[in-house]
Motif scaffolding. Structure first.
Motif, short mmCIF file in Angstrom:
data_model
loop_
_atom_site.label_atom_id
_atom_site.label_comp_id
_atom_site.label_asym_id
_atom_site.label_seq_id
_atom_site.Cartn_x
_atom_site.Cartn_y
_atom_site.Cartn_z
N ILE A 34 6.86 -2.93 -7.06
CA ILE A 34 5.40 -2.80 -6.94
C ILE A 34 5.10 -2.13 -5.61
O ILE A 34 5.53 -2.60 -4.55
CB ILE A 34 4.67 -4.15 -7.03
N LYS A 35 4.34 -1.04 -5.68
CA LYS A 35 3.93 -0.32 -4.48
C LYS A 35 2.46 -0.68 -4.22
O LYS A 35 1.61 -0.43 -5.06
CB LYS A 35 4.08 1.18 -4.72
N ILE A 36 2.21 -1.27 -3.06
CA ILE A 36 0.85 -1.67 -2.71
C ILE A 36 0.38 -0.80 -1.55
O ILE A 36 0.96 -0.82 -0.47
CB ILE A 36 0.80 -3.17 -2.32
N PHE A 37 -0.67 -0.05 -1.81
CA PHE A 37 -1.20 0.85 -0.80
C PHE A 37 -2.00 0.08 0.25
O PHE A 37 -2.52 -1.01 -0.01
CB PHE A 37 -2.04 1.95 -1.44
N LEU A 38 -2.12 0.66 1.41
CA LEU A 38 -2.78 0.01 2.54
C LEU A 38 -4.17 -0.50 2.19
O LEU A 38 -4.55 -1.60 2.56
CB LEU A 38 -2.84 0.99 3.72
N LYS A 39 -4.91 0.28 1.42
CA LYS A 39 -6.27 -0.13 1.06
C LYS A 39 -6.29 -1.39 0.20
O LYS A 39 -7.29 -2.09 0.13
CB LYS A 39 -7.00 1.01 0.34
N ASP A 40 -5.14 -1.73 -0.44
CA ASP A 40 -5.05 -2.91 -1.29
C ASP A 40 -4.17 -3.99 -0.66
O ASP A 40 -3.64 -4.86 -1.36
CB ASP A 40 -4.47 -2.52 -2.66
N ALA A 41 -4.00 -3.96 0.65
CA ALA A 41 -3.08 -4.86 1.34
C ALA A 41 -3.37 -6.34 1.09
O ALA A 41 -2.47 -7.17 1.18
CB ALA A 41 -3.08 -4.57 2.84
N GLU A 59 3.91 4.11 6.34
CA GLU A 59 2.61 4.17 7.02
C GLU A 59 1.44 3.76 6.12
O GLU A 59 0.51 3.11 6.56
CB GLU A 59 2.41 5.59 7.53
N ASN A 60 1.50 4.11 4.83
CA ASN A 60 0.35 3.86 3.97
C ASN A 60 0.63 2.94 2.79
O ASN A 60 -0.19 2.79 1.91
CB ASN A 60 -0.22 5.20 3.46
N TYR A 61 1.81 2.31 2.74
CA TYR A 61 2.08 1.38 1.64
C TYR A 61 3.20 0.41 2.01
O TYR A 61 3.93 0.61 2.97
CB TYR A 61 2.47 2.12 0.36
N VAL A 62 3.31 -0.64 1.21
CA VAL A 62 4.43 -1.56 1.27
C VAL A 62 5.02 -1.61 -0.14
O VAL A 62 4.29 -1.60 -1.13
CB VAL A 62 4.02 -2.96 1.77
#
Length: 179
Positions: A34-41, A59-62
């Motif tokens: 699952i890739k979670i973008f920064l805006k959905d942290a 930088e922009n996801y986990v």
């Protein structure tokens, strides 16, 4: 502050995730990413409650993963775990070796080969020519990898590979740089 609409959507999303994990497991799926973008942290904690663990972050996801078979060891590949550096061994027509001293150093200024880090997606051959030009002003041509060394526990316990590359100088005028 999370609105009631957002809370409802998150609840539905997490229910969907739980149901999907059950279906995937019964279908023999072994690993889930699952890739979670920064805006959905804000979702990270909720996803972790479903057994997901951190794989890596940019930088922009986990990126989070979950290995589904409980009777097997996790076989998902780990994230990249190394640094790559290059040094240019430049020998001129007089059999002189090109060396430099670091301008800023925490240790006594020692002589070393010009070189540095290989940029993401860059070939060793291009990186070493670039580094020699940046640090000395000497244009050169890649000949071969001469040798390398490996440090298994470098920065952040990651491996460091350093390649010494033989270069043919195309110019011999050194430009003193004071960056």
């Amino acid at each position: 502050m999370v609105s009631s609409t957002e809370q409802l959507l998150w609840t539905m999303l997490m229910q969907n995730l739980a149901e999907s994990l059950g279906v995937w497991s019964s279908e023999g799926v072994r690993g889930v990413w699952i890739k979670i973008f920064l805006k959905d942290a804000d979702l990270v904690g909720e996803v972790a409650k479903h057994g997901f663990k951190f794989h890596h972050a940019q930088e922009n996801y986990v990126m989070m993963t979950r290995w589904l078979p409980q009777t097997e060891p996790n076989m998902l590949p780990s994230f990249a775990n190394h640094y790559i550096g290059v040094g240019g061994l430049v020998i001129n027509s007089k059999n002189q070796i090109l060396v430099i001293q670091e301008l800023y150093s925490t240790s006594p200024r020692r002589w070393k080969l010009p070189g540095g880090a290989v940029d993401k997606g860059e070939f060793l051959s291009k990186a070493v020519v670039r580094e020699v030009r940046e640090e000395t002003g000497i244009d050169s041509e890649f000949q071969s990898v001469h040798c390398f060394r490996h440090l298994p526990n470098f920065r952040y316990k990651q491996s460091d590979f350093y390649f010494v590359c033989l270069l043919k100088p195309l110019t011999e005028t050194i430009k003193t740089l004071s960056c």
